[in-house]
Scaffold this active site. Structure first.
Site, PDB file in Angstrom:
ATOM      1  CG  HIS A 109      60.957 117.761  47.318  1.00  0.00           C
ATOM      2  ND1 HIS A 109      61.634 118.364  46.281  1.00  0.00           N
ATOM      3  CD2 HIS A 109      60.278 116.727  46.778  1.00  0.00           C
ATOM      4  CE1 HIS A 109      61.362 117.737  45.149  1.00  0.00           C
ATOM      5  NE2 HIS A 109      60.548 116.732  45.412  1.00  0.00           N
ATOM      6  NE  ARG A 123      71.922 107.351  50.718  1.00  0.00           N
ATOM      7  CZ  ARG A 123      71.413 106.135  50.799  1.00  0.00           C
ATOM      8  NH1 ARG A 123      70.191 105.915  50.356  1.00  0.00           N
ATOM      9  NH2 ARG A 123      72.110 105.145  51.316  1.00  0.00           N
TER      10      ARG A 123
END
Length: 944
Positions: free
Chosen positions: A377, A332
């Site tokens: 990230h 995700r």
């Protein structure tokens, strides 16, 4: 057993058992790893509140909207045992590591664990984006505190969804139908699908003609394709020149060829003008194409849909399994960037597998197109500082897991490969038609001279309304002024096409482009609008139901702001500001719910309170043609035909399989003509004396008998009349009494097998079939129901049973013996496309291979490559017998480690626990403790 000073116990809590089993192997001595199995608590349904709270400020939403939108949380009844296990483990622990996912929802789960468990030992927030030994080690060394901004952002979303769903859904119940729901994103997604269907319904096709032409240069036998672009100096019309009303677009300076004009032009080019073609211009440009960025959640769902035929929900389920078992990074994310380690691994693998010339001089860096990319990230990629190739994991993954891993690996590696290089040539040709008349033709082609990243991966594309595919093709070496000849010219007729329906992939793409929702929620949203009955699938296409039309119409008329695309996208931006700490969640909810005159926002509550009288009949009525309306009724859609004053209107059911854009005026009149006078009486069954009629039902036309009133009950039980669906080859208007009686006589007994078991034949939901005891066998044709003999039935039963599959189709191509297996090789058409096989090994044809053109050598090569990968074995799980304990735990293997001094306790503090309220300003989590969507509210939250 209590821990000692030299052997501290550390409790690590993750969300899923699979994740726990994977992580425990990477941790040293003294770690207990346990799963919370998603959320442990959530907002309860108002009916589930304690009796003393139902009439208080929490009674309507389980949220006190008048006092900072304070939520009331409750540990889910199914999670009480899990909470008890966690508390028991916590008693023996010296440190607590909260290792839930590093996104809003994961942060909220961690906060809820703190609030319920109330640890009195140091707490550390442990985060990672992949489950590998290196990543877990780095996570242990770089713990942090709980991010309360992320918690508040997720809770704000949860409360927003509760307010939206619980205020708007009851309006749908009253005015459309029970069981419906509205949601911040699901309602907008439904509107997108409905608007596309409206465009298709109002679309008027237009006809135009052009030519199918093949040319050749003298001395060059290879023909090449060209297209007609001009006629007598004017551009020839194509599909793009027409609007949806079937008219030429304003300002379009084009000539529309009809069949006669195109046929005459083709004849001229094939005869008198066959050699009168001249190359008027030739333009060659260098071609360069860059690879696509690594996968985000959204692009992974789109490509899995296009290339693997996976639904968004299934793709995310498979991706989660790959992540939790340590094969890919966190699934995700809306970031497309790669870490330095990942870039290094990809470039190294490119050099090893494809050669150094495929590695660009400098690493490729990708930035997300989304301003608010924050869920993780890094892009989705193979896990680890060194990637495992698909061949290395093929015997460890299931079929879908392998296919998705292969897709992710290819996309990641390709993203760090060199550009594809080549040249694009455009040739413009003038045909002299005589009498100073000309036709203009254009031929173009792209020749790839260096495949670059295309050697590993090429991005798929959605179906376009117009054919924009441009393949690789070569044009002959010619020069300006050179003569060409016509090899073939044929008139080619076309009809403009309506806008294509959304697929899951294209809907995800559109929502992302509009900034609606977040990638982590798309799979859940698409599943919700299907589960609620707003959308059905036809192949890959998403088809809205008439219920969706009624719901969207109500929302557009009375809640226009809530389903406005820009307003919904702005809400996402505001919620991102809460996550960044730039906006207070409670204040934002107050503006959304109560309104703000300075911002020209009326607010949800004032809107609902001031709805006035909504005409349910108007909402549920869609005009089809003069005198015929479609009505959305409690038991399905039906046509209503107005009659003379004082007469009841005629009502005709609309078959469920009929898509809205297929209910044209002509089709509506046909249904009315067939069924408008009520049930069509076919005659009387001579055996029973019952009248037999043909009717139109939700699932299509059927025949049934009319029972006299005295036969409608038998004792206290109601007698059901015999009923049978019409065959696909039968028409309601022409079906006869004889045919109807045959249908009503089913099931038919074919005969008795040698063992004394009766064999019957009948028509079922999935088509015609034979039945002998509990053994069923499918038939290929409905007509066989009345013609199949006992001998033919016995022959079918003598064959091995095909478990859910049809009989094997004949080979498409046949080759000689494979050099290795010494068995004949054939090309077959399979579920996932054409493939080559020698009976033992199957290899799917690549994109550049076609069944017609593949050579024997290429077939042998594909089989050799597949054998090199090894067999794809299904992964199995060995369950170990746990040691006797009062709680279940996953414990790391013992190894010698040097214990570290425990830092001071960190984490959020708060008053609320199970069954108590939280005093700080925040919202609620995005998923219920049970992992299910709200039954009467919004289902826009993401899932773990």
């Amino acid at each position: 057993m209590a821990s000692t000073a030299t052997q501290p116990r550390r409790l690590v809590i993750v969300e899923s058992p699979t994740k726990a089993r994977t992580i425990v192997g990477y941790l040293g001595e003294g770690y207990d790893v346990e799963a919370s199995v998603g959320h442990i608590r959530d907002l309860p349904q108002p009916s589930e509140l304690p009796a003393d709270m139902k009439k208080g400020p929490f009674g309507k939403f389980a949220v006190d909207v008048d006092h900072g939108f304070e939520p009331y949380y409750r540990v889910d009844p199914g999670k009480k045992k899990k909470v008890a296990e966690l508390r028991a483990l916590l008693k023996d622990a010296d440190e607590l590591y909260l290792a839930t996912d590093e996104d809003r929802e994961g942060e909220a789960i961690a906060w809820h664990l703190l609030e319920v468990l109330k640890p009195k030992i140091p707490v550390k927030r442990m985060v990672f984006h992949e489950i590998t030994p290196e990543a877990i080690s780095r996570a242990l060394e770089n713990t942090r505190e709980l991010d309360t901004n992320l918690v508040d952002a997720q809770e704000t979303r949860r409360i927003l969804d509760r307010l939206y769903g619980y205020e708007v859904s009851p309006v749908l119940w009253r005015k459309v139908n029970r069981g419906l729901s509205a949601g911040r994103v699901q309602s907008v997604a439904t509107r997108l699908v409905v608007e596309r269907e409206r465009e298709r319904m109002t679309f008027v096709p237009a006809s135009y003609w052009d030519l199918d032409i093949e040319l050749a240069a003298p001395g060059n036998g290879n023909a090449f394709a060209a297209r007609l672009t001009a006629y007598h100096g004017t551009k020839v019309a194509s599909g793009r020149d027409f609007d949806d009303r079937g008219q030429l677009k304003s300002g379009a300076d084009v000539v529309v060829l009809d069949e006669a004009m195109a046929t005459e032009l083709a004849e001229t080019l094939n005869t008198t003008a066959r050699e009168a073609l001249t190359v008027s211009s030739l333009e060659t440009k260098p071609y360069s194409r860059r690879p696509a960025a690594p996968f985000t959640t959204s692009t992974l769902q789109q490509e899995a849909g296009r290339k693997l035929r996976m639904s968004s929900r299934h793709a995310m389920r498979v991706a989660q399994s790959l992540y939790e078992n340590g094969y890919i990074t966190y699934m995700r994310t809306d970031s497309s960037s790669l870490s330095a380690q990942a870039i290094s691994a990809a470039r190294r693998q490119v050099s090893e597998l494809y050669g150094p010339e495929y590695v660009p001089d400098s690493p490729r860096l990708y930035a997300s197109k989304q301003k608010s990319a924050q869920e993780a990230h890094e892009a989705i990629r193979p896990a680890g500082d060194s990637f495992r190739t698909p061949a290395q994991v093929s015997n460890k993954l299931s079929g879908d897991e392998f296919r998705l891993y292969d897709l992710i690996w290819k996309r990641t590696v390709a993203s760090q490969m060199a550009d594809a290089k080549g040249s694009t040539a455009t040739m413009r040709i003038t045909a002299d038609l005589g009498d100073s008349q000309t036709a203009g033709l254009t031929a173009s082609g792209t020749v790839i001279t260096f495949r670059g990243f295309l050697a590993a991966y090429e991005e798929g594309r959605d179906v376009d309304r117009y054919d924009t595919a441009g393949g690789e093709s070569r044009l002959p070496q010619v020069s300006e002024g050179q003569q060409l000849r016509v090899d073939r010219a044929e008139a080619d007729g076309h009809t403009t096409a309506p806008p294509p329906r959304y697929t899951e992939a294209s809907l995800v793409k559109t929502m992302e482009e509009l900034g609606i929702g977040r990638p982590s929620t798309y799979a859940a949203i698409i599943s919700t609008i299907q589960d609620r009955g707003y959308v059905r699938t036809r192949g890959n296409a998403l088809v809205p139901t008439w219920v969706a039309f009624a719901v969207v119409r109500l929302l557009e008329l009375h809640f226009a702001g809530l389903i406005d695309y820009q307003f919904t996208a702005a809400m996402e931006s505001d919620l991102d500001r809460v996550a960044a700490g730039d906006e207070d969640g409670s204040e934002w909810l107050s503006t959304f719910y109560f309104g703000d005159e300075s911002e020209d926002h009326p607010g949800l509550k004032p809107t609902v309170d001031d709805l006035g009288d909504i005409d349910a009949r108007e909402i549920n009525t869609i005009p089809i043609t003069e005198g015929i309306d479609l009505r959305v009724g409690r038991y399905g859609p039906y046509l209503e035909v107005a009659q003379e004053e004082g007469e009841e209107p005629k009502r005709v059911s609309v078959p469920d399989e009929l898509a809205p854009d297929e209910l044209t005026a002509d089709k509506a009149r046909e249904l009315v003509e067939t069924y408008g006078n009520g049930d069509r009486e076919l005659g009387t069954d001579p055996e029973t004396g019952h009248t037999v009629v043909v009717k139109s039902g939700r699932y299509g036309p059927y025949v049934t008998e009319v029972l006299p009133e005295e036969e409608q009950t038998k004792g206290s039980k109601k007698v059901k009349p015999r009923t049978a669906s019409l065959f696909k080859s039968m028409e309601p208007a022409s079906v006869t009494l004889e045919q109807a009686l045959k249908l009503l006589s089913l099931p038919r007994e074919v005969g008795t097998d040698a063992d004394g078991t009766a064999i019957t034949v009948q028509n079922g939901r999935y088509g015609p079939y034979l039945k002998k005891g509990t053994d069923s066998r499918s038939l290929t044709d409905e007509e066989q129901i009345f013609t199949i003999t006992l001998e033919e039935a016995q022959e079918i039963y003598a064959q091995p049973k095909q478990h859910g599959r049809r009989a094997a189709a004949p080979p498409l191509r046949e080759f000689g013996e494979d050099p290795e297996s010494k068995k004949p090789v054939v090309v077959k058409d399979g579920r996932f496309g054409p493939y080559v096989t020698d009976g033992e090994t199957n290899a799917t044809l690549r994109k550049d291979d076609s069944p017609e053109a593949i050579t024997e050598a290429r077939a042998f090569e594909l089989l050799a490559e597949k054998r090199a990968k090894g067999p794809a074995k299904k992964r199995t799980t060995t369950r170990k017998t746990p040691a006797k304990s009062t709680t279940k735990r996953t414990t790391a293997a013992k190894k010698t480690t040097t214990p570290k001094k425990a830092p001071a306790k960190t984490g959020a503090t708060g008053k609320s626990a199970s069954g108590t309220t939280r005093t700080s300003t925040s919202g609620a989590t995005g998923k219920s403790a049970s992992g299910t969507a709200e039954t009467s509210g919004s289902s826009d939250s993401s899932t773990s």
